[in-house]
Design a protein around this motif. Sequence first.
Motif, PDB file in Angstrom:
ATOM      1  N   GLY A 107       0.801  -1.226   0.000  1.00 37.06           N
ATOM      2  CA  GLY A 107       0.000   0.000   0.000  1.00 37.06           C
ATOM      3  C   GLY A 107       0.833   1.274   0.000  1.00 37.06           C
ATOM      4  O   GLY A 107       0.286   2.367  -0.012  1.00 37.06           O
ATOM      5  N   THR A 108       2.166   1.124  -0.002  1.00 34.99           N
ATOM      6  CA  THR A 108       3.037   2.307   0.060  1.00 34.99           C
ATOM      7  C   THR A 108       2.826   3.201  -1.157  1.00 34.99           C
ATOM      8  O   THR A 108       2.851   2.744  -2.298  1.00 34.99           O
ATOM      9  CB  THR A 108       4.512   1.868   0.100  1.00 34.99           C
ATOM     10  OG1 THR A 108       4.672   0.958   1.184  1.00 34.99           O
ATOM     11  CG2 THR A 108       5.443   3.050   0.282  1.00 34.99           C
ATOM     12  N   LEU A 109       2.650   4.477  -0.906  1.00 35.66           N
ATOM     13  CA  LEU A 109       2.504   5.428  -2.003  1.00 35.66           C
ATOM     14  C   LEU A 109       3.884   5.859  -2.482  1.00 35.66           C
ATOM     15  O   LEU A 109       4.839   5.913  -1.697  1.00 35.66           O
ATOM     16  CB  LEU A 109       1.696   6.643  -1.541  1.00 35.66           C
ATOM     17  CG  LEU A 109       0.273   6.320  -1.075  1.00 35.66           C
ATOM     18  CD1 LEU A 109      -0.378   7.549  -0.457  1.00 35.66           C
ATOM     19  CD2 LEU A 109      -0.578   5.797  -2.226  1.00 35.66           C
ATOM     20  N   CYS A 126      -1.170  17.657   0.067  1.00 36.66           N
ATOM     21  CA  CYS A 126      -2.599  17.393   0.255  1.00 36.66           C
ATOM     22  C   CYS A 126      -2.936  15.907   0.264  1.00 36.66           C
ATOM     23  O   CYS A 126      -3.969  15.522   0.770  1.00 36.66           O
ATOM     24  CB  CYS A 126      -3.425  18.095  -0.821  1.00 36.66           C
ATOM     25  SG  CYS A 126      -3.265  17.393  -2.482  1.00 36.66           S
ATOM     26  N   ARG A 127      -2.101  15.078  -0.303  1.00 39.00           N
ATOM     27  CA  ARG A 127      -2.335  13.635  -0.410  1.00 39.00           C
ATOM     28  C   ARG A 127      -3.655  13.319  -1.104  1.00 39.00           C
ATOM     29  O   ARG A 127      -4.269  12.290  -0.865  1.00 39.00           O
ATOM     30  CB  ARG A 127      -2.285  12.957   0.967  1.00 39.00           C
ATOM     31  CG  ARG A 127      -0.974  13.165   1.699  1.00 39.00           C
ATOM     32  CD  ARG A 127      -0.913  12.409   2.999  1.00 39.00           C
ATOM     33  NE  ARG A 127      -0.427  11.051   2.793  1.00 39.00           N
ATOM     34  CZ  ARG A 127       0.854  10.709   2.761  1.00 39.00           C
ATOM     35  NH1 ARG A 127       1.787  11.624   2.930  1.00 39.00           N
ATOM     36  NH2 ARG A 127       1.207   9.462   2.570  1.00 39.00           N
ATOM     37  N   GLU A 128      -4.113  14.217  -1.957  1.00 44.97           N
ATOM     38  CA  GLU A 128      -5.346  13.939  -2.683  1.00 44.97           C
ATOM     39  C   GLU A 128      -5.218  14.303  -4.168  1.00 44.97           C
ATOM     40  O   GLU A 128      -6.203  14.469  -4.858  1.00 44.97           O
ATOM     41  CB  GLU A 128      -6.540  14.646  -2.038  1.00 44.97           C
ATOM     42  CG  GLU A 128      -6.361  16.143  -1.876  1.00 44.97           C
ATOM     43  CD  GLU A 128      -7.485  16.814  -1.077  1.00 44.97           C
ATOM     44  OE1 GLU A 128      -7.659  18.024  -1.222  1.00 44.97           O
ATOM     45  OE2 GLU A 128      -8.181  16.109  -0.313  1.00 44.97           O
ATOM     46  N   GLY A 129      -3.984  14.460  -4.614  1.00 45.36           N
ATOM     47  CA  GLY A 129      -3.772  14.680  -6.045  1.00 45.36           C
ATOM     48  C   GLY A 129      -4.228  16.033  -6.547  1.00 45.36           C
ATOM     49  O   GLY A 129      -4.435  16.220  -7.742  1.00 45.36           O
ATOM     50  N   GLU A 130      -4.398  16.979  -5.648  1.00 44.55           N
ATOM     51  CA  GLU A 130      -4.964  18.258  -6.067  1.00 44.55           C
ATOM     52  C   GLU A 130      -3.957  19.403  -6.065  1.00 44.55           C
ATOM     53  O   GLU A 130      -4.135  20.367  -6.783  1.00 44.55           O
ATOM     54  CB  GLU A 130      -6.144  18.625  -5.164  1.00 44.55           C
ATOM     55  CG  GLU A 130      -7.364  17.750  -5.366  1.00 44.55           C
ATOM     56  CD  GLU A 130      -7.982  17.913  -6.747  1.00 44.55           C
ATOM     57  OE1 GLU A 130      -7.896  18.985  -7.340  1.00 44.55           O
ATOM     58  OE2 GLU A 130      -8.556  16.918  -7.233  1.00 44.55           O
ATOM     59  N   ILE A 177       3.476  13.320 -12.630  1.00 46.38           N
ATOM     60  CA  ILE A 177       2.477  12.504 -11.923  1.00 46.38           C
ATOM     61  C   ILE A 177       2.446  12.975 -10.472  1.00 46.38           C
ATOM     62  O   ILE A 177       3.471  13.338  -9.905  1.00 46.38           O
ATOM     63  CB  ILE A 177       2.900  11.003 -11.964  1.00 46.38           C
ATOM     64  CG1 ILE A 177       2.748  10.425 -13.368  1.00 46.38           C
ATOM     65  CG2 ILE A 177       2.149  10.176 -10.954  1.00 46.38           C
ATOM     66  CD1 ILE A 177       1.347  10.012 -13.743  1.00 46.38           C
ATOM     67  N   ASN A 178       1.257  12.937  -9.875  1.00 52.41           N
ATOM     68  CA  ASN A 178       1.155  13.176  -8.438  1.00 52.41           C
ATOM     69  C   ASN A 178       1.627  11.925  -7.712  1.00 52.41           C
ATOM     70  O   ASN A 178       0.932  10.911  -7.710  1.00 52.41           O
ATOM     71  CB  ASN A 178      -0.297  13.448  -8.029  1.00 52.41           C
ATOM     72  CG  ASN A 178      -0.801  14.771  -8.553  1.00 52.41           C
ATOM     73  OD1 ASN A 178      -0.167  15.801  -8.346  1.00 52.41           O
ATOM     74  ND2 ASN A 178      -1.932  14.750  -9.223  1.00 52.41           N
ATOM     75  N   SER A 179       2.786  11.997  -7.066  1.00 54.13           N
ATOM     76  CA  SER A 179       3.290  10.778  -6.427  1.00 54.13           C
ATOM     77  C   SER A 179       2.465  10.412  -5.192  1.00 54.13           C
ATOM     78  O   SER A 179       2.593   9.318  -4.668  1.00 54.13           O
ATOM     79  CB  SER A 179       4.769  10.945  -6.050  1.00 54.13           C
ATOM     80  OG  SER A 179       4.944  12.010  -5.154  1.00 54.13           O
ATOM     81  N   CYS A 180       1.567  11.306  -4.752  1.00 54.87           N
ATOM     82  CA  CYS A 180       0.729  11.003  -3.584  1.00 54.87           C
ATOM     83  C   CYS A 180      -0.468  10.151  -3.948  1.00 54.87           C
ATOM     84  O   CYS A 180      -1.140   9.622  -3.066  1.00 54.87           O
ATOM     85  CB  CYS A 180       0.260  12.280  -2.905  1.00 54.87           C
ATOM     86  SG  CYS A 180      -0.989  13.196  -3.833  1.00 54.87           S
TER      87      CYS A 180
END
Lengths: 277, 773, 162
Positions: free
Chosen positions: C21-23, C40-44, C57-60
């Motif tokens: 599950g590691t981001l 934000c950990r929500e790609g925003e 890419i959003n690595s989060c």
Amino acid sequence: MRKILDYHAPAAPIDALRISQSSTKARFLAGGSYLSREKTLECTLIDLKNCGLAHISEANGNLRIGAMSTITDLLLHPASSGPGKAFLQALSSTGHAIVRNQITIGGSIAGMLPWFNLAAPLMVLDASLLVLESSGETTISFRSFVANKPREYLKNRLILALNIPLVSDRELCFSRLSLTEVDFAPMFAAASISREGETVKAAYVAVSGCLPGPVMISGASELIGKKLSRSEAETVGQAALHELQGKIISANPNFPPAYLEEVLPVVVADCLYGGAN
Amino acid sequence: MSKTRLVGKSVPKIDGITLSCGMPKFVEDMPLKNPLCARILPSPYAHAVIEDIDTSDAEKLPGVLAVLTHKNVPRIVHTTAGQGYPEPSPYDTFILDRKVRFVGDRVAVVAAETPEIADEALSLIRVRYRELPSVLDPWKAMDPGAPVIHDEPEAYHPISAKYDPQRNLAAEVKAVAGDLAAGEKEADFLVEGTYHAHYAQHCPIETHICAGELDHNNRLVLYTSTQVPFHARRITAQALGIPLKRIRVIKPRIGGGFGAKQEVLLEDLTALLVLTTRRPVVLKLSRQEEFLSSRTRHQMFTTMKIGAKKDGSLTLMDMKVLSNTGAYGSHALTVMSNAGSKVLPLYRCSNIGFHGKTVYTNLPVGGAYRGYGATQSYFAQECLIDEMAEKLGMDPVDFRLQNHIRTGETSPIFKALGEGREGNEMYIQSCGIIECINLGAQEIGWREKRMSVREGRFRRGVGMCSLMQGSSIPDIDMGSVYIKINDDGSFNMNLGATDLGTGSDTIFAQMAAEILGVESEDIIVYSSDTDMTPFDVGAYASSTTYLSGQAVIKSAEAVRAQIFSVACEIWGVTSTEGMELREHCVNLSGKDPILLSKIACHSLYAHNQHQIAGNESHITKVSPPPFSAHFAEVEVDTLTGAVRVLKYVAAIDCGTAINPRLAEGQTEGAVANGISYAMWEQYVFNDKGRMLNPSFNHYHIMRTCDMPEIKTILVPTYEPTGPFGAKSVSEISINGGLPVLANAIYHAAGIRLKEGPFTPDRVLAALKKKGNG
Amino acid sequence: MKKNLKLQINGTWKEFSIEPGTLLLDLLRTAGYQGVKDGCREGECGACTVHIDGRPINSCTLFALQADGRSITTIEGLGNPDHPHPIQEAFVETGAVQCGFCIPGKIMSVKALLDRNPDPDEHQIREALSGNLCRCTGYVKQIEAVKLAARRIREKKGDHHE
């Protein structure tokens, strides 16, 4: 809380389907932008990245889009302009520049999120899905897919590709209502129109964003045999309101449903005839 | 004004290149050894008593090192507002309490080996709440019989200010200058209205974060994303009941603050968890927590009455404010006071009234937010000034030009109203508002566009507003700076002033280098660290450039005097007269210049050895306002209510711009935030007081694709009390968004919006109402 | 259950053993690439932007395992203060950096834009940066920085041809 129990990256769609059927907690992983944000998730991930589903091609009058193609893949592919310039614009109005590199066509359709801007265009373009089930591949029209509990349908099935028939005399147009450019559009209308001279031969209108799922507006058939004008477009807008009144919800807390109802006719009319006229 | 060499130049920001290369400089980058992850359990209710809380299962979970609740933390009443001592904010907060007062209030905190374990531990904490009736409407907060939010006996106000928690009254201020009744009677025209400035969040891209560890002396070191390191140290010591000397607060680079970090929110919990576990701990708010549980702009309703004679002169300005501080009274008194004190003096008027009340509700907590109350009430004042201009048949530009305050003038409100107390009398010594208005009007094409035809579906219009703010809090704020010379003729400059991304370290280096005859790169700036740097109140109240800048100048001058003394020794002269610092040298006509490195080495190694160093402080008696005029052009879609901002012009007089690019950057950032606030940002609440959109998905801050054309015009003036003539620049420009866009929408479509944000549904509703009315 | 993966980070292949599950964000930060920011950990917000095979890419919002076997570029791979990339220099010169928290991610988006389109117009710049939020600058100077960097890179390439 999130717990990822296991991770697989099978090399073929059939293997992916088989793994998913062996566990109730399996989830297909496409782009990952949605799944990775789910705050409560306990599952085994089946990553589709090695399944050969990232392809785009034009053949036999169809645009075929592999389920793992990203929005950016599509935007950069020359075949994507096949359904019309508006198709590219609809693609580029999906999310912001970075997220378009990640979200996939298959993942978006499977999630069928209310802000999936392509839902309405795909309906009016008469798109279909190529789906894998235990007995083999099958095709389902996008319209009947969305009309019949898509999540239920996708249990034990995997979307392989999206198919858009390329019809030469068909124009695609859309209009989008949102707070900002990158906002989740709570209302998105798309139309495809075929004309003979100035007379409308066929017209389809769909609205997405504001309802539990995207819907076709049957009132669009009123246009057939007529010349498209702003007032005809407004008539279809009123028909849309008549069909959807009381059913509108808002996928975006910034927009009260009552407001969306009020502007639905304008959004539909703008879609058919453009905002500035 | 003498010619300057570095001041007024756009030297690159001194930390710019390392930031651009992504070097580890923020709190979350601090190299802690195997830190624990802390997570907070938020309240699901707006108002409830914790009847029982059982943490036994959470404590048993492997990897959980500490679980804190109100049962096992010190109960010491304090305020989280990072202000001078004693703070002008009520003491109404405990580290953790048996009562929760808003959705997102903190119930418990855990520290665990991993984030996953911490989250699991939170889910294992069993809480039995008794829900209480809540207050969600600030207008009803003081109704007889309304639920009392702060019924704890400990709550009190540490300064002598009106405070009545039994009536949910967090603060009240009244100030009158002149005769309001006479002012109303004299008026040929009156305009009046209530304007609602809504909830909003600062949205620093780095959320609140604090990391802590014990050092080699068993002292507590807190690395924290704060605007107020010294207040953070003091309030943490106070809340925990531990000696201040045991705490060291270090502020590394900060990922934006805008007032949200003028608050001591996480330091107390982090400190307690470090002391409990004796392990390093990191506590960071998620984006959702940042919205729900940190701090917001005080929601404010400003009712204002303005009177004018036919000749356009003002006879009355009477402002009444209802401010909603949410569940805790952080900055409750001062934000509300500023709604009057930073706004009313803008125009000449003899009869001025201000009456403000701040109430508690069970909603998210207000705090300091760039603009600090002025943002809220400028909405009312600048819209009503436009309404009055219309009544008088005058152009809004001409009406303002006639009435605004000028150099050499004062306003009775300066004396009558300060920040939560009486203010200081002040005469304006620098004012560029005429130039601001004229240049701004020219840039937007005011005269032509005001005359243009507005019909059809899409209608364009232009609007304007005038603004002022202050520069630091007189008699209260203090900044202090330490400078010493090094062997090579470079200088260390250690200061408490807190660069939170604004570039203050850079402009201070420019100022020091200007005086010391070196380049800005020769000044090694270190801010802020309570062990290593002298005191400064921190980055707030538009004080950094103006106040701490003077301390830089004084310290640099003290160092220069010592350098000259050493030069006397070397040259064998007795007088320093005629000496100058230039090009890394001391110069005196008829003598060979002496390199600063030689001065340094002489003083450190050769003769009469000592450290050349200066440490000076500065306070101020006045708070000279920067001035600004904003202009905007909008297009309204009259069928959907959608509004597009086409162009925005901000002309600003901040005195001398020490670094014009950075001053423009401050202005553009504030303007963008102001537009974003006026157009899109809002808290959508359900009927239980829960915010429904705590994410960037549905809380919209401006993106590149949403920008109008933004034009900044710096209008130089010289403020004699400021460093090199500078005044403040950071806050003022956020105040324009609401009024200037409301005025432009009015011009375009004839609708007067009195509540933000100007979302399509509000605009369409106003258009419908106008059509029917 | 740990999983193994290989990533080519800034040109060097590295192996990791991680929870599934590691981001990617957490993997990179733990591995020392701290220029990748967590906003934000929500790609925003875009503070965590990295390139995967050249695309931002959003690595989060990406499971690290999704990137197995691929090439990742972080801000640390672009330049350092002694040898900065022209984009990094342009950001400093124009005053496009304030707090700097969004800057590494933003510069990665700019890099991808200029690799694809060496002479972007204002609209294309705004579009390409739409995923990178900044609360400090109002974007005005950041857009100026992109134009300056683009011009410099073009000029440099022109020199090579001569």
